[in-house]
Write a protein that holds these residues in place. Structure first.
Motif, PDB file in Angstrom:
ATOM      1  N   LEU A 141       0.841  -1.188   0.000  1.00  0.00           N
ATOM      2  CA  LEU A 141       0.000   0.000   0.000  1.00  0.00           C
ATOM      3  C   LEU A 141       0.884   1.248   0.000  1.00  0.00           C
ATOM      4  N   PRO A 142       0.450   2.310  -0.661  1.00  0.00           N
ATOM      5  CA  PRO A 142       1.311   3.493  -0.821  1.00  0.00           C
ATOM      6  C   PRO A 142       1.703   4.119   0.518  1.00  0.00           C
ATOM      7  N   ILE A 143       2.968   4.485   0.616  1.00  0.00           N
ATOM      8  CA  ILE A 143       3.474   5.138   1.825  1.00  0.00           C
ATOM      9  C   ILE A 143       3.828   6.591   1.544  1.00  0.00           C
ATOM     10  N   ARG A 144       3.797   7.387   2.604  1.00  0.00           N
ATOM     11  CA  ARG A 144       4.389   8.723   2.596  1.00  0.00           C
ATOM     12  C   ARG A 144       5.747   8.637   3.281  1.00  0.00           C
ATOM     13  N   GLN A 145       6.708   9.394   2.803  1.00  0.00           N
ATOM     14  CA  GLN A 145       7.976   9.561   3.495  1.00  0.00           C
ATOM     15  C   GLN A 145       8.166  11.040   3.813  1.00  0.00           C
ATOM     16  N   LEU A 146       8.457  11.312   5.077  1.00  0.00           N
ATOM     17  CA  LEU A 146       8.758  12.670   5.537  1.00  0.00           C
ATOM     18  C   LEU A 146      10.227  12.715   5.887  1.00  0.00           C
ATOM     19  N   VAL A 147      10.924  13.703   5.372  1.00  0.00           N
ATOM     20  CA  VAL A 147      12.370  13.820   5.549  1.00  0.00           C
ATOM     21  C   VAL A 147      12.663  15.083   6.344  1.00  0.00           C
ATOM     22  N   VAL A 185      14.128   9.969   8.509  1.00  0.00           N
ATOM     23  CA  VAL A 185      13.039   9.652   7.585  1.00  0.00           C
ATOM     24  C   VAL A 185      11.914   8.978   8.369  1.00  0.00           C
ATOM     25  N   VAL A 186      10.728   9.506   8.226  1.00  0.00           N
ATOM     26  CA  VAL A 186       9.545   8.907   8.841  1.00  0.00           C
ATOM     27  C   VAL A 186       8.636   8.392   7.732  1.00  0.00           C
ATOM     28  N   GLU A 187       8.235   7.153   7.834  1.00  0.00           N
ATOM     29  CA  GLU A 187       7.293   6.568   6.880  1.00  0.00           C
ATOM     30  C   GLU A 187       5.933   6.398   7.540  1.00  0.00           C
ATOM     31  N   THR A 188       4.895   6.770   6.846  1.00  0.00           N
ATOM     32  CA  THR A 188       3.533   6.508   7.298  1.00  0.00           C
ATOM     33  C   THR A 188       2.766   5.882   6.137  1.00  0.00           C
ATOM     34  N   CYS A 189       1.731   5.150   6.474  1.00  0.00           N
ATOM     35  CA  CYS A 189       0.913   4.498   5.444  1.00  0.00           C
ATOM     36  C   CYS A 189      -0.559   4.796   5.725  1.00  0.00           C
ATOM     37  N   PRO A 190      -1.029   5.968   5.324  1.00  0.00           N
ATOM     38  CA  PRO A 190      -2.436   6.313   5.578  1.00  0.00           C
ATOM     39  C   PRO A 190      -3.410   5.293   5.003  1.00  0.00           C
ATOM     40  N   ARG A 220       8.254   1.665  15.472  1.00  0.00           N
ATOM     41  CA  ARG A 220       9.212   2.461  14.711  1.00  0.00           C
ATOM     42  C   ARG A 220      10.401   2.841  15.567  1.00  0.00           C
ATOM     43  N   ALA A 221      11.593   2.675  15.028  1.00  0.00           N
ATOM     44  CA  ALA A 221      12.810   3.026  15.755  1.00  0.00           C
ATOM     45  C   ALA A 221      13.021   4.530  15.738  1.00  0.00           C
ATOM     46  N   PRO A 222      13.659   5.097  16.773  1.00  0.00           N
ATOM     47  CA  PRO A 222      13.982   6.532  16.763  1.00  0.00           C
ATOM     48  C   PRO A 222      14.801   6.878  15.523  1.00  0.00           C
ATOM     49  N   GLY A 223      14.466   7.986  14.900  1.00  0.00           N
ATOM     50  CA  GLY A 223      15.160   8.371  13.675  1.00  0.00           C
ATOM     51  C   GLY A 223      14.551   7.779  12.428  1.00  0.00           C
ATOM     52  N   GLY A 224      13.684   6.783  12.593  1.00  0.00           N
ATOM     53  CA  GLY A 224      13.009   6.185  11.451  1.00  0.00           C
ATOM     54  C   GLY A 224      13.958   5.437  10.535  1.00  0.00           C
ATOM     55  N   ALA A 225      13.452   5.103   9.368  1.00  0.00           N
ATOM     56  CA  ALA A 225      14.245   4.377   8.383  1.00  0.00           C
ATOM     57  C   ALA A 225      13.569   4.474   7.030  1.00  0.00           C
ATOM     58  N   ASP A 226      14.364   4.420   5.982  1.00  0.00           N
ATOM     59  CA  ASP A 226      13.847   4.401   4.623  1.00  0.00           C
ATOM     60  C   ASP A 226      13.773   2.941   4.179  1.00  0.00           C
ATOM     61  N   THR A 227      12.541   2.386   4.121  1.00  0.00           N
ATOM     62  CA  THR A 227      12.385   0.975   3.750  1.00  0.00           C
ATOM     63  C   THR A 227      11.753   0.809   2.371  1.00  0.00           C
ATOM     64  N   PHE A 228      11.546   1.904   1.651  1.00  0.00           N
ATOM     65  CA  PHE A 228      10.953   1.831   0.312  1.00  0.00           C
ATOM     66  C   PHE A 228      11.887   1.053  -0.615  1.00  0.00           C
ATOM     67  N   GLN A 229      11.351   0.053  -1.313  1.00  0.00           N
ATOM     68  CA  GLN A 229      12.194  -0.816  -2.125  1.00  0.00           C
ATOM     69  C   GLN A 229      11.430  -1.357  -3.321  1.00  0.00           C
ATOM     70  N   ALA A 230      12.189  -1.883  -4.266  1.00  0.00           N
ATOM     71  CA  ALA A 230      11.605  -2.502  -5.458  1.00  0.00           C
ATOM     72  C   ALA A 230      12.205  -3.887  -5.639  1.00  0.00           C
ATOM     73  N   ALA A 250       7.144  -1.421   1.074  1.00  0.00           N
ATOM     74  CA  ALA A 250       7.812  -0.834   2.236  1.00  0.00           C
ATOM     75  C   ALA A 250       7.452  -1.668   3.447  1.00  0.00           C
ATOM     76  N   HIS A 251       8.317  -1.643   4.461  1.00  0.00           N
ATOM     77  CA  HIS A 251       8.062  -2.410   5.665  1.00  0.00           C
ATOM     78  C   HIS A 251       6.821  -1.887   6.381  1.00  0.00           C
ATOM     79  N   VAL A 252       6.083  -2.805   6.980  1.00  0.00           N
ATOM     80  CA  VAL A 252       4.816  -2.484   7.625  1.00  0.00           C
ATOM     81  C   VAL A 252       5.053  -2.058   9.073  1.00  0.00           C
ATOM     82  N   ASP A 253       4.411  -0.973   9.463  1.00  0.00           N
ATOM     83  CA  ASP A 253       4.436  -0.506  10.846  1.00  0.00           C
ATOM     84  C   ASP A 253       3.259  -1.169  11.572  1.00  0.00           C
ATOM     85  N   PHE A 254       3.526  -2.291  12.229  1.00  0.00           N
ATOM     86  CA  PHE A 254       2.451  -3.044  12.869  1.00  0.00           C
ATOM     87  C   PHE A 254       1.827  -2.286  14.029  1.00  0.00           C
ATOM     88  N   ALA A 255       2.619  -1.484  14.725  1.00  0.00           N
ATOM     89  CA  ALA A 255       2.064  -0.711  15.835  1.00  0.00           C
ATOM     90  C   ALA A 255       1.017   0.280  15.333  1.00  0.00           C
TER      91      ALA A 255
END
Length: 361
Positions: A141-147, A185-190, A220-230, A250-255
């Protein structure tokens, strides 16, 4: 354009989208999922569903839904195993939430005679107690990345450079409240949180259980991570190189999924690693049973009849090895070992409020 928009177009465009135009699974595709590795995965999830149904009082008119059902392999295995529970097959109707015409055709062949029906969105599922499976659905599912840049949070975007190539850039400033250093980098998946909220509200209102299996992190770990991949051809690829031709995930934020479902009224149980979850459900015993059946010599003058339930060792053998016993051992390891799928892949169980704790979590 924002990364989320780019990802949505690449994956779901009706004419050029990755998932709407091909079967991406298997040796000839770009990746292999757990149901395609071994029948054991789908069987155990089917038994989990059957137990949840029994714990609910075995209601009639229940909806068994799978999100992103691939080739229909998981649903076929789950129905075969869950059907051993008396009355289950007559009480439950299978539904598949799928947007791809190509994959719908594959699913129809895999589920011929099972009474399967299709929906394009979870919101289109019929009313009734819900039993839901989602294996490797939320990661696509599409993610947003905030930098974090220059002390402010900005939306990651995709743009054209001076040579007409797609590159990453920074878009609008976003009012995000998090004190992180530049470069974070913070990833969210609305979209994922919206689906989890819908599931939570449905379970709260009509009862049921949902099982979400995917790769990702429990928090999510402090500082986040860029998990967007192909993924393309079973290898990592540049996610901007061939729009619509590679699987973007992208990796799923289960929390975050758990919070969304709980806010809507469901009970969210502790996230478990896939390996431990499958061990709790009895995957080792099932593997031993399959291995014994595969190793048994055929009787003289004829082929060996199948041992019920069917021992579909050919699926694992096609993926891992020619010897069926070795294939079963290899599939067991791949599904459960920490260095394979056992730790990176996680399981989130959701139930209606007041229902018993489901097995394995």
């Amino acid at each position: 354009m924002p990364l989320a928009e780019y990802m949505a177009l690449c994956l779901a465009h009706p004419r050029h989208g990755y998932y709407t135009t091909r079967d991406p699974l298997g040796a000839g595709g770009d990746f292999t999922t757990a149901p395609e590795i071994s029948q054991m995965f789908g069987e155990l999830l089917g038994l989990w569903i059957a137990q949840a149904w029994v714990d609910m009082g075995a209601p009639r008119g229940a909806v068994l839904a799978e999100l992103g059902p691939g080739r229909g392999t998981l649903m076929a295995d789950a129905l075969r195993a869950a059907g051993r529970a008396p009355g289950f097959a007559e009480a439950v109707s299978p539904w598949l939430v799928e947007i791809s015409p190509t994959l719908r055709a594959r699913q129809a062949r895999a589920l011929e005679g099972r009474g399967a029906q299709w929906a394009e969105r979870v919101e289109d599922l019929p009313e009734g107690p819900l039993l839901l499976l989602a294996n490797e659905f939320f990661d696509a599912l599409p993610i947003r990345q905030l930098v974090r840049a220059g002390g402010r949070w900005r939306e990651r975007a995709v743009r054209l450079d001076g040579q007409g190539r797609l590159v990453f850039g920074l878009g609008a400033v976003v009012p995000w409240q998090a004190d992180e250093p530049d470069g974070a980098v913070v990833e969210t998946c609305p979209a994922g949180e919206a689906v989890a909220a819908w599931i939570g509200a449905r379970l709260a209102a009509q009862g049921g259980a949902a099982l979400i299996v995917d790769y990702g992190y429990a928090a999510r770990a402090p500082g986040g991570a860029d998990t967007f991949q192909a993924m393309r051809g079973h290898a990592y690829a540049d996610p901007l190189a061939a729009p619509g031709q590679a699987d973007l995930t992208a990796h799923v934020d289960f929390a975050a999924l758990a919070r969304a479902a709980e806010a809507a009224g469901a009970a969210a149980w502790p996230v478990a690693g896939q390996g431990l979850f499958l061990e709790q459900l009895g995957i080792t015993a099932r593997a031993q049973t399959l291995a014994r059946a595969a190793a048994r010599p055929a009787p003289a003058g004829g082929s060996r009849p199948p041992t019920p339930p069917p021992t579909e060792t050919g699926r694992a053998a096609a993926v891992t090895a020619e010897d069926p016993v070795e294939a079963i051992v290899s599939a067991h390891r791949r599904l459960t070992h920490p260095e394979e799928m056992g730790t990176l892949f996680k399981v989130l169980a959701l139930t209606g409020p007041g229902q018993p704790r489901p097995p394995g979590v």
